[in-house]
Design an enzyme around this catalytic site. Structure first.
Site, PDB file in Angstrom:
ATOM      1  N   ASP A 195     -10.069  -5.802  -3.942  1.00 53.25           N
ATOM      2  CA  ASP A 195      -9.277  -3.944  -3.406  1.00 53.25           C
ATOM      3  C   ASP A 195     -10.717  -3.517  -3.414  1.00 53.25           C
ATOM      4  O   ASP A 195     -10.666  -2.717  -3.647  1.00 53.25           O
ATOM      5  CB  ASP A 195      -8.159  -3.530  -3.625  1.00 53.25           C
ATOM      6  CG  ASP A 195      -7.308  -3.324  -2.620  1.00 53.25           C
ATOM      7  OD1 ASP A 195      -8.070  -1.807  -2.035  1.00 53.25           O
ATOM      8  OD2 ASP A 195      -6.115  -3.634  -2.816  1.00 53.25           O
TER       9      ASP A 195
ATOM     10  N   SER B 245       0.536  -1.042   0.056  1.00 52.42           N
ATOM     11  CA  SER B 245      -0.069   0.314  -0.136  1.00 52.42           C
ATOM     12  C   SER B 245       0.716   1.137   0.102  1.00 52.42           C
ATOM     13  O   SER B 245       1.586   1.470  -1.038  1.00 52.42           O
ATOM     14  CB  SER B 245      -0.714  -0.202   1.262  1.00 52.42           C
ATOM     15  OG  SER B 245      -2.041   0.780   1.298  1.00 52.42           O
TER      16      SER B 245
ATOM     17  N   HIS C 188      -7.244  -6.188   0.312  1.00 53.69           N
ATOM     18  CA  HIS C 188      -6.083  -4.591   0.144  1.00 53.69           C
ATOM     19  C   HIS C 188      -4.850  -5.701   0.850  1.00 53.69           C
ATOM     20  O   HIS C 188      -3.324  -5.112   0.472  1.00 53.69           O
ATOM     21  CB  HIS C 188      -6.722  -3.432   0.864  1.00 53.69           C
ATOM     22  CG  HIS C 188      -5.340  -2.687   0.948  1.00 53.69           C
ATOM     23  ND1 HIS C 188      -4.689  -2.264  -0.493  1.00 53.69           N
ATOM     24  CD2 HIS C 188      -5.321  -1.781   1.495  1.00 53.69           C
ATOM     25  CE1 HIS C 188      -3.839  -1.235   0.004  1.00 53.69           C
ATOM     26  NE2 HIS C 188      -4.009  -0.745   1.087  1.00 53.69           N
TER      27      HIS C 188
END
Length: 253
Positions: free
Chosen positions: A196, A99, A226
């Protein structure tokens, strides 16, 4: 290398280091995450003999208000410092970023030409759900939902609220990183969850299209949301990374 924390860190959210061979793997967690989110992958890679280092980013894993005190450049400095520390122990370095950690990994790869390869897990670079708060100053804190993990038996250490100031620092980091993606030329593997709820797949597609890497690939994840490093396919991810590292080192010029 001894990892010392200078603040009160939530139990389990500390930086961690696992000594191994001359091949180092730096693990970078995401926004509102902690090294805990990278623990499973870290230990799986350590079993392959690699040296593992997962630093805790400033303001994370302590208290939500701590995030207000840091600029996105502090997070960049965190990862550069960790990289240099790992270089003292290892001659070959690979980076894994999840991320926001993916954006920080790209920052590092755009600057440091000695990195042998990078692995991004649902990287955030130009489109996240936080965009609705861009340039806003209220509310002071934003409530966070449950971490986006398909495996409901998993508990991630994360704040239940984050400062809007910190959210805007994240958005600034993404904007800065987007402008540097074209400077990345090392081998890159992007793991992209097909579902996601935090970072759209378009982020991964943008990175793939704009890096200068001659060796690049996207691997879809069909059973992870995610936070893929803690989800059903974490073993698969670690195995792919380990195999890739050995392949890249065996075939280097």
């Amino acid at each position: 290398m001894v990892v010392k924390e200078k603040v009160n860190v939530i139990n389990g959210a500390e930086s961690f280091y696992i000594g191994g061979n001359h091949i180092g793997v730096l693990l970078c967690h995401g926004f509102n995450g902690t090294p805990q989110s990278m623990t499973d992958i870290g230990h799986l890679l350590a079993k392959k003999g690699f040296t593992i280092f997962a630093p805790r980013l400033s303001g994370h894993g302590t208290a939500p208000s701590d995030l207000e005190r840091f600029h996105y450049r502090d997070w960049i400095n965190n990862i550069f410092t960790a990289y240099n520390q790992l270089k003292e122990k290892c001659s070959e370095i690979f980076i894994v970023g999840q991320s926001m950690g993916g954006a920080l990994t790209l920052q590092l790869a755009a600057h440091e030409r000695d990195i042998k390869g990078i692995y991004l897990l649902n990287p955030a670079i130009n489109d996240v759900s936080y965009h609705i708060y861009k340039n806003k100053t209220s509310p002071a804190f934003i409530d966070e939902g449950n971490p986006d993990i398909k495996d409901k038996t998993v508990v991630e250490i994360a704040y239940d609220k984050v400062p809007i100031k910190a959210v805007n620092e994240l958005l600034s980091l993404m904007e800065d990183t987007e402008s540097k993606v074209h400077e990345v030329s090392c081998p890159i593997t992007i793991f992209k969850s097909t579902v996601d709820h935090v970072v759209p797949p378009s982020n991964s597609e943008f990175i793939y299209e704009h890096v200068q890497s001659k060796i690049k690939r996207v691997i879809p994840l069909h059973n992870s949301y995610h936070v893929a490093s803690m989800d059903f396919e974490k073993d698969f991810i670690a195995e792919e990374i380990g195999t890739s590292i050995h392949h890249l080192l065996e075939n280097k010029q």
